[in-house]
Each structure stands twice: as C-alpha cells, then as structure tokens.
Design a protein around this motif. Structure first.
Motif, mmCIF file in Angstrom:
data_model
loop_
_atom_site.group_PDB
_atom_site.id
_atom_site.type_symbol
_atom_site.label_atom_id
_atom_site.label_comp_id
_atom_site.label_asym_id
_atom_site.label_seq_id
_atom_site.Cartn_x
_atom_site.Cartn_y
_atom_site.Cartn_z
ATOM 1 N N ASP A 1 8.173 40.176 95.301
ATOM 2 C CA ASP A 1 9.146 40.189 96.396
ATOM 3 C C ASP A 1 9.773 41.579 96.500
ATOM 4 N N ASP A 2 9.260 42.383 97.438
ATOM 5 C CA ASP A 2 9.826 43.700 97.726
ATOM 6 C C ASP A 2 9.731 44.657 96.534
ATOM 7 N N ILE A 3 8.555 44.733 95.927
ATOM 8 C CA ILE A 3 8.318 45.711 94.859
ATOM 9 C C ILE A 3 7.930 47.029 95.526
ATOM 10 N N ARG A 4 8.823 48.003 95.480
ATOM 11 C CA ARG A 4 8.666 49.230 96.258
ATOM 12 C C ARG A 4 7.954 50.363 95.517
ATOM 13 N N ASP A 5 8.076 50.410 94.198
ATOM 14 C CA ASP A 5 7.549 51.544 93.457
ATOM 15 C C ASP A 5 6.033 51.424 93.266
ATOM 16 N N PRO A 6 5.247 52.409 93.740
ATOM 17 C CA PRO A 6 3.785 52.341 93.632
ATOM 18 C C PRO A 6 3.295 52.229 92.187
ATOM 19 N N GLY A 7 3.968 52.951 91.282
ATOM 20 C CA GLY A 7 3.573 52.891 89.877
ATOM 21 C C GLY A 7 3.748 51.499 89.297
ATOM 22 N N ASN A 8 4.839 50.840 89.666
ATOM 23 C CA ASN A 8 5.084 49.483 89.190
ATOM 24 C C ASN A 8 4.036 48.515 89.732
ATOM 25 N N LEU A 9 3.706 48.653 91.006
ATOM 26 C CA LEU A 9 2.693 47.770 91.594
ATOM 27 C C LEU A 9 1.351 47.981 90.905
ATOM 28 N N GLY A 10 0.975 49.230 90.677
ATOM 29 C CA GLY A 10 -0.289 49.509 90.005
ATOM 30 C C GLY A 10 -0.330 48.916 88.608
ATOM 31 N N THR A 11 0.790 49.022 87.887
ATOM 32 C CA THR A 11 0.873 48.454 86.546
ATOM 33 C C THR A 11 0.725 46.941 86.580
ATOM 34 N N ILE A 12 1.368 46.299 87.544
ATOM 35 C CA ILE A 12 1.297 44.840 87.654
ATOM 36 C C ILE A 12 -0.124 44.385 87.993
ATOM 37 N N ILE A 13 -0.819 45.150 88.817
ATOM 38 C CA ILE A 13 -2.222 44.833 89.119
ATOM 39 C C ILE A 13 -3.043 44.875 87.838
ATOM 40 N N ARG A 14 -2.792 45.876 87.018
ATOM 41 C CA ARG A 14 -3.507 46.017 85.740
ATOM 42 C C ARG A 14 -3.155 44.879 84.788
ATOM 43 N N LYS B 1 -5.188 36.644 91.605
ATOM 44 C CA LYS B 1 -4.568 36.596 92.928
ATOM 45 C C LYS B 1 -3.144 37.138 92.878
ATOM 46 N N LEU B 2 -2.839 37.951 93.878
ATOM 47 C CA LEU B 2 -1.548 38.612 93.952
ATOM 48 C C LEU B 2 -0.974 38.435 95.355
ATOM 49 N N LEU B 3 0.227 37.870 95.424
ATOM 50 C CA LEU B 3 0.933 37.724 96.696
ATOM 51 C C LEU B 3 1.973 38.834 96.805
ATOM 52 N N LEU B 4 2.023 39.498 97.955
ATOM 53 C CA LEU B 4 2.990 40.573 98.134
ATOM 54 C C LEU B 4 3.798 40.360 99.413
ATOM 55 N N SER B 5 5.096 40.580 99.315
ATOM 56 C CA SER B 5 5.914 40.543 100.522
ATOM 57 C C SER B 5 5.538 41.713 101.404
ATOM 58 N N ASN B 6 5.778 41.583 102.676
ATOM 59 C CA ASN B 6 5.416 42.645 103.620
ATOM 60 C C ASN B 6 6.149 43.958 103.333
ATOM 61 N N GLU B 7 7.257 43.894 102.599
ATOM 62 C CA GLU B 7 8.042 45.091 102.300
ATOM 63 C C GLU B 7 7.572 45.794 101.025
ATOM 64 N N SER B 8 6.670 45.183 100.300
ATOM 65 C CA SER B 8 6.211 45.768 99.032
ATOM 66 C C SER B 8 5.366 47.015 99.281
ATOM 67 N N ALA B 9 5.180 47.791 98.230
ATOM 68 C CA ALA B 9 4.405 49.033 98.319
ATOM 69 C C ALA B 9 2.990 48.758 98.821
ATOM 70 N N ASP B 10 2.397 49.769 99.442
ATOM 71 C CA ASP B 10 1.042 49.655 99.977
ATOM 72 C C ASP B 10 0.031 49.604 98.830
ATOM 73 N N PHE B 11 -0.771 48.555 98.809
ATOM 74 C CA PHE B 11 -1.780 48.362 97.772
ATOM 75 C C PHE B 11 -2.695 49.581 97.653
ATOM 76 N N TYR B 12 -2.977 50.239 98.789
ATOM 77 C CA TYR B 12 -3.932 51.345 98.813
ATOM 78 C C TYR B 12 -3.295 52.724 98.636
ATOM 79 N N ASN B 13 -2.013 52.758 98.289
ATOM 80 C CA ASN B 13 -1.364 54.021 97.949
ATOM 81 C C ASN B 13 -2.088 54.634 96.749
ATOM 82 N N PRO B 14 -2.447 55.929 96.795
ATOM 83 C CA PRO B 14 -3.173 56.550 95.673
ATOM 84 C C PRO B 14 -2.490 56.342 94.323
#
Length: 253
Positions: free
Chosen positions: A111-124, A133-146
């Motif tokens: 829910d609204d995870i904004r930091d790209p590093g945090n999102l990448g870590t959570i994916i890992r 499977k990962l659900l993201l709110s529309n406000e969360s960081a872009d999955f494809y951010n480098p």
C-alpha cells in the motif's frame, strides 16, 4: 554498431514517462540481464561486451533481437551503472493483468510503497520465500524503475504483479489479510491460515485507512531494543519468514 538514436532511446527509458510511451524498460549488469534472457519477457535489444558474449554465448538470441557488441565505455554510457563490463538489455513491459487469489497461496500487497529500493528488496524477498504474486497500489513505485529492477537481483522475472485500487481489489478477492501495524498482535502468537495476504504499508504513514478496514488480523513484529521502526523491506522478510515457519511447524506448507 550502436547508433546515437538507439543510445538515446535506451537512455530515455530511465524516465517513467518514456517507459510508458515506449512500453519498454531496460536492465543492466550480468545478473539481471542473464535472468531476463532466461525469462518469458520479450527482449528487443541486447547490448553486451566481448567478455559477456564469451561467458554467455549460449544465452544470446540468434534472431529476433537487435544485438550490439560494444566496448565497456559505450555500455556504461547507455545505462545508469558507473561500472558495467557485461551487458544491458531492453524488453517489453507486460500488460497489467489481474490475477486470482487462491485460498492456499500467499500474496504480498503493498500500500503506497514509494521507495524503489524497498520495492526491489520486497520482490527479492517474495522470490526467496516462494511467493509469486505481488499486489501494488496505484501509488506505489514503478515496477520497471531501474532501481527497483537492480535491487530485485533478477527476482522480478519470477514474480507476477498487478497494480490496482487495493481497497476495491482486496474487498472482492481476499479472505484473510494480515496487516503490519505497530499495535498489532505479536507475530509469534499469530495462527496463520493456509494462505492469505501479507499487507505492508507506506514507509512513513503505514497502511491507509481505507485499506486497514479490510484487515482480518493486525500483526506486529515484537521489539526488544529501542529502534523506532524497521525498514519495510526488512519487516516484510521477517513476516514472510514467520508465515513460512508456521506453515512448516503445522504441516500447512
């Protein structure tokens, strides 16, 4: 030869608006590129050094992909890494497709995870614990951010994701939702179901009110020291570990 126009195209993908416009993204570095080449993503460009070609010749496509063997200096000019002696690849963005939640599987919702590093870590973390499977709110960081893709260390190729209105989706699809709160039930005392949703909130604000109303069980990681809070990536990994440990001990794995 890597033309100026192609180089400009690749560099433009550092920005979200151009990723959306071109429906493309890029990854760089040996680990992420190798994982990408072995995934089901549609790859359009592969830029690589002689060193990478020698070590990974069996992975380099023979057709359907624009191939460029370049010097390390040119490769580094195309991406964001200060040092890259291996490769960079461009691939097509996948459609944002809704998925179903099975009663016996675990899903992470952000829910609204904004930091790209945090999102990448959570994916890992999700990949490590077998959560696909990962659900993201529309406000969360872009999955494809480098930065997201780099932090995921290739795990992005094995995790299915869906951006949505979390409150609307969870109210329709989820049966058991375990939300992380500072005042929740001690994680060690929770009797987890066979499957459900692990819900994590914004780095500073926590889970939004509209989504928190849907939570089945509020949970918290017990604190033994004096730190005010935990990084959301670390917190997610601790919760996932306890969920899997509970499943192991109760035979629900």
């Amino acid at each position: 030869m890597l033309s100026k126009n192609t180089l400009k195209f690749i560099k433009s993908l550092q920005q979200k608006k151009f990723r959306k416009q071109e429906q493309s993204f890029f990854v760089e570095g040996a680990k992420n590129v190798t994982e990408l080449l072995q995934s089901d993503f549609e790859i359009s460009h592969l830029v690589f050094t002689e060193k990478y070609a020698l070590e990974n010749h069996h992975l380099i496509p023979s057709s359907g992909v624009a191939l460029y063997e370049v010097s390390q200096k040119i490769l580094e000019s195309a991406g964001t890494f200060q040092s890259n002696d291996s490769a960079l690849a461009v691939a097509k963005i996948k459609d944002n497709v809704e998925f179903e939640l099975k009663s016996t599987e675990w899903v992470i919702a952000l829910d609204d995870i904004r930091d790209p590093g945090n999102l990448g870590t959570i994916i890992r973390v999700a990949d490590w614990y077998g959560i696909s499977k990962l659900l993201l709110s529309n406000e969360s960081a872009d999955f494809y951010n480098p930065k997201v893709l780099h932090a995921s260390m290739g795990s992005f190729t094995r995790v299915q994701f869906y951006y949505t209105d979390l409150s609307a989706y969870l109210s329709r699809k989820a049966k058991f939702i375990y939300g992380a709160f500072l005042n929740g039930k001690n994680l060690y005392d929770v009797e987890f179901e066979e499957g459900g949703v692990i819900l994590m909130g914004n780095e500073s604000k926590g889970i939004s009110e509209s989504v928190s109303q849907l939570v089945t069980q509020k949970i918290t990681i017990p604190r033994f020291g004096h730190a005010e809070s935990l990084n959301v990536g670390i917190a997610t990994s601790i919760i996932c570990d306890n969920v899997k440990r509970h499943a192991h001990l109760t035979g629900k794995k």
